[in-house]
Design a protein around this motif. Structure first.
Motif, PDB file in Angstrom:
ATOM      1  N   ASP A 201       0.754  -0.799   0.161  1.00 27.18           N
ATOM      2  CA  ASP A 201      -0.106  -0.244  -0.366  1.00 27.18           C
ATOM      3  C   ASP A 201       1.213   1.299   0.074  1.00 27.18           C
ATOM      4  O   ASP A 201       1.529   2.277   1.254  1.00 27.18           O
ATOM      5  CB  ASP A 201      -0.923   0.485   1.314  1.00 27.18           C
ATOM      6  N   LYS A 202       1.151   1.901  -1.271  1.00 30.71           N
ATOM      7  CA  LYS A 202       2.002   2.598  -1.067  1.00 30.71           C
ATOM      8  C   LYS A 202       1.691   4.136  -0.350  1.00 30.71           C
ATOM      9  O   LYS A 202       2.490   4.969   0.041  1.00 30.71           O
ATOM     10  CB  LYS A 202       2.130   3.030  -2.600  1.00 30.71           C
ATOM     11  N   LYS A 203       0.539   4.534  -0.704  1.00 25.87           N
ATOM     12  CA  LYS A 203      -0.018   5.337   0.172  1.00 25.87           C
ATOM     13  C   LYS A 203      -0.055   5.305   1.901  1.00 25.87           C
ATOM     14  O   LYS A 203       0.274   5.987   2.170  1.00 25.87           O
ATOM     15  CB  LYS A 203      -1.696   5.328  -0.003  1.00 25.87           C
ATOM     16  N   ALA A 204      -0.559   4.211   2.498  1.00 27.89           N
ATOM     17  CA  ALA A 204       0.030   3.842   3.596  1.00 27.89           C
ATOM     18  C   ALA A 204       1.545   3.730   3.804  1.00 27.89           C
ATOM     19  O   ALA A 204       1.948   3.404   4.539  1.00 27.89           O
ATOM     20  CB  ALA A 204      -0.622   3.138   4.436  1.00 27.89           C
ATOM     21  N   MET A 205       2.035   3.256   3.055  1.00 25.65           N
ATOM     22  CA  MET A 205       3.771   3.661   3.157  1.00 25.65           C
ATOM     23  C   MET A 205       3.755   1.848   3.962  1.00 25.65           C
ATOM     24  O   MET A 205       4.510   1.368   5.047  1.00 25.65           O
ATOM     25  CB  MET A 205       4.317   4.161   4.006  1.00 25.65           C
ATOM     26  N   LEU A 206       2.830   0.493   3.296  1.00 26.58           N
ATOM     27  CA  LEU A 206       2.963  -0.503   3.934  1.00 26.58           C
ATOM     28  C   LEU A 206       3.870  -1.477   2.875  1.00 26.58           C
ATOM     29  O   LEU A 206       2.491  -1.520   2.129  1.00 26.58           O
ATOM     30  CB  LEU A 206       1.879  -0.565   5.054  1.00 26.58           C
TER      31      LEU A 206
ATOM     32  N   ALA B 280       7.114 -10.769   6.809  1.00 24.92           N
ATOM     33  CA  ALA B 280       7.976  -9.938   6.691  1.00 24.92           C
ATOM     34  C   ALA B 280       7.015  -8.719   6.252  1.00 24.92           C
ATOM     35  O   ALA B 280       6.237  -8.550   5.358  1.00 24.92           O
ATOM     36  CB  ALA B 280       9.344  -9.420   5.636  1.00 24.92           C
ATOM     37  N   VAL B 281       7.467  -7.521   7.255  1.00 30.00           N
ATOM     38  CA  VAL B 281       6.339  -5.969   6.509  1.00 30.00           C
ATOM     39  C   VAL B 281       7.764  -5.456   6.713  1.00 30.00           C
ATOM     40  O   VAL B 281       8.494  -4.696   8.046  1.00 30.00           O
ATOM     41  CB  VAL B 281       5.688  -6.160   7.946  1.00 30.00           C
ATOM     42  N   LYS B 282       7.454  -3.912   5.678  1.00 26.10           N
ATOM     43  CA  LYS B 282       7.871  -2.968   6.764  1.00 26.10           C
ATOM     44  C   LYS B 282       6.721  -1.632   6.333  1.00 26.10           C
ATOM     45  O   LYS B 282       6.147  -1.773   5.534  1.00 26.10           O
ATOM     46  CB  LYS B 282       8.706  -2.815   4.006  1.00 26.10           C
ATOM     47  N   LEU B 283       7.654  -0.486   7.076  1.00 27.34           N
ATOM     48  CA  LEU B 283       7.071   0.363   7.116  1.00 27.34           C
ATOM     49  C   LEU B 283       7.682   1.695   8.050  1.00 27.34           C
ATOM     50  O   LEU B 283       8.675   1.871   7.626  1.00 27.34           O
ATOM     51  CB  LEU B 283       5.753   0.384   8.550  1.00 27.34           C
TER      52      LEU B 283
ATOM     53  N   GLU C 107      -2.085  -0.518  12.683  1.00 27.25           N
ATOM     54  CA  GLU C 107      -2.391  -0.440  11.218  1.00 27.25           C
ATOM     55  C   GLU C 107      -2.179  -1.940  10.897  1.00 27.25           C
ATOM     56  O   GLU C 107      -2.062  -2.385  10.190  1.00 27.25           O
ATOM     57  CB  GLU C 107      -1.921   0.964  10.888  1.00 27.25           C
ATOM     58  N   VAL C 108      -0.079  -1.833  11.258  1.00 24.62           N
ATOM     59  CA  VAL C 108       0.200  -3.277  10.842  1.00 24.62           C
ATOM     60  C   VAL C 108      -0.153  -4.688  10.902  1.00 24.62           C
ATOM     61  O   VAL C 108      -0.496  -5.542  10.120  1.00 24.62           O
ATOM     62  CB  VAL C 108       1.708  -3.322  10.734  1.00 24.62           C
ATOM     63  N   GLY C 109      -1.065  -4.900  11.698  1.00 28.05           N
ATOM     64  CA  GLY C 109      -1.919  -6.241  12.030  1.00 28.05           C
ATOM     65  C   GLY C 109      -3.390  -5.960  11.035  1.00 28.05           C
ATOM     66  O   GLY C 109      -3.549  -7.199  10.747  1.00 28.05           O
TER      67      GLY C 109
ATOM     68  N   GLY D 244       4.586  -9.319  17.737  1.00 30.31           N
ATOM     69  CA  GLY D 244       4.199  -8.164  17.542  1.00 30.31           C
ATOM     70  C   GLY D 244       2.305  -8.230  17.293  1.00 30.31           C
ATOM     71  O   GLY D 244       1.765  -9.398  16.750  1.00 30.31           O
ATOM     72  N   THR D 245       2.296  -7.030  16.309  1.00 33.92           N
ATOM     73  CA  THR D 245       0.943  -6.667  15.642  1.00 33.92           C
ATOM     74  C   THR D 245       0.736  -7.948  14.418  1.00 33.92           C
ATOM     75  O   THR D 245       0.037  -7.913  13.526  1.00 33.92           O
ATOM     76  CB  THR D 245       0.176  -5.023  15.361  1.00 33.92           C
ATOM     77  N   HIS D 246       2.067  -7.891  13.752  1.00 32.65           N
ATOM     78  CA  HIS D 246       1.832  -8.538  12.301  1.00 32.65           C
ATOM     79  C   HIS D 246       1.511  -9.554  12.585  1.00 32.65           C
ATOM     80  O   HIS D 246       1.027 -10.903  11.998  1.00 32.65           O
ATOM     81  CB  HIS D 246       3.347  -8.244  11.714  1.00 32.65           C
ATOM     82  N   LEU D 247       2.375 -10.412  13.427  1.00 34.45           N
ATOM     83  CA  LEU D 247       2.295 -12.152  14.212  1.00 34.45           C
ATOM     84  C   LEU D 247       0.792 -12.088  14.466  1.00 34.45           C
ATOM     85  O   LEU D 247       0.249 -13.480  13.839  1.00 34.45           O
ATOM     86  CB  LEU D 247       2.839 -12.636  15.176  1.00 34.45           C
ATOM     87  N   SER D 248       0.044 -11.182  15.375  1.00 33.96           N
ATOM     88  CA  SER D 248      -1.133 -11.929  15.570  1.00 33.96           C
ATOM     89  C   SER D 248      -2.144 -11.606  14.425  1.00 33.96           C
ATOM     90  O   SER D 248      -2.867 -12.268  14.194  1.00 33.96           O
ATOM     91  CB  SER D 248      -1.616 -10.927  16.576  1.00 33.96           C
ATOM     92  N   GLY D 249      -1.615 -10.818  13.794  1.00 36.02           N
ATOM     93  CA  GLY D 249      -2.550 -10.479  12.502  1.00 36.02           C
ATOM     94  C   GLY D 249      -2.579 -12.062  11.412  1.00 36.02           C
ATOM     95  O   GLY D 249      -3.433 -11.911  10.939  1.00 36.02           O
TER      96      GLY D 249
END
Length: 175
Positions: free
Chosen positions: A30-35, A108-111, A128-130, A64-69
Motif C-alpha cells: 500500500d504505497k499511500k500508507a507506506m506499508l 516480513a513487513v516494511k513500514l 495498523e500493521v496487524g 507483535g501486531t504483524h504476528l497476531s494479524g
C-alpha cells in the motif's frame, strides 16, 4: 536469499517431508500508507510451529501486531475453508494451535514509522500493521486454498487430526 523469503522458508524446511511442494507466497503493498507485507509459508509433517517475523528487516523475537494479524487470519481463513468444503464433521473444530502444527512461515513487513516495545525491538506495536497483514492473508490465502484444493485438503486434514488428538488427550486426562 535470491528468491527472498520463499527461499528462506525452503531452507528452514530442508530435510523435512512437506505436505505441499511449493511455498505459498502472499504479498501486498500500500504505497499511500507506506506499508508492505510479505508472507511465505509451507507445512511439513512435523509437530512444531516455526514462525519468524520481521519488521523493516529487524527480527522481532516476541512477535507483535504483524504476528497476531497473521495468526488470526490463518485460523479464520482455514476454518472458513474447512466449513465451506465440509471437511469438518459434526461440530468438530480446529484451533489456531491445531492449524499451526507443522507450519514454517516468515512474515516480513516494511513500514515508514515502526514502533517497537523496548530498546531491543523484540515486539512491533503498530496497530495498523496487524490489520494490514490480516487482510492480506485472509484474501490471498483464501484464493490459494480455492485454487489448490488438493494442497488445502492435505493441510486441513493434518489440522483436523491434531484437533482430534487434542480432544482425545483431554478426555484421557479427565478419565
Amino acid at each position: 536469499f535470491d528468491d527472498g523469503i520463499k527461499a528462506f522458508v525452503k531452507h528452514l524446511n530442508e530435510g523435512k517431508d512437506n505436505l505441499h511442494k511449493d511455498v505459498i507466497y502472499l504479498a501486498r503493498e500500500d504505497k499511500k500508507a507506506m506499508l508492505s507485507c510479505e508472507v511465505a509459508l509451507q507445512y511439513n509433517d512435523g509437530y512444531s510451529e516455526n514462525v519468524l517475523v520481521f519488521a523493516n528487516n529487524i527480527r522481532n523475537i516476541d512477535g507483535g501486531t504483524h504476528l497476531s494479524g497473521f495468526r488470526t487470519a490463518l485460523t479464520r481463513t482455514m476454518n472458513a475453508y474447512a466449513r465451506n468444503n465440509k471437511l469438518l464433521k459434526n461440530g468438530q473444530g480446529t484451533t489456531g494451535d491445531d492449524l499451526r502444527e507443522g507450519l514454517t512461515a516468515v512474515v516480513a513487513v516494511k513500514l515508514a514509522d515502526p514502533h517497537f516495545e523496548a530498546q531491543t525491538k523484540v515486539r512491533l506495536t503498530n496497530p495498523e500493521v496487524g490489520g494490514f497483514v490480516e487482510s492480506t492473508v485472509n484474501e490471498q490465502l483464501g484464493h490459494f486454498l480455492e485454487e489448490h484444493p488438493a494442497d488445502a485438503k492435505h493441510i486441513l486434514n493434518k489440522a483436523i487430526q491434531a484437533a482430534a488428538a487434542r480432544v482425545a488427550a483431554r478426555k484421557a486426562r479427565e478419565l
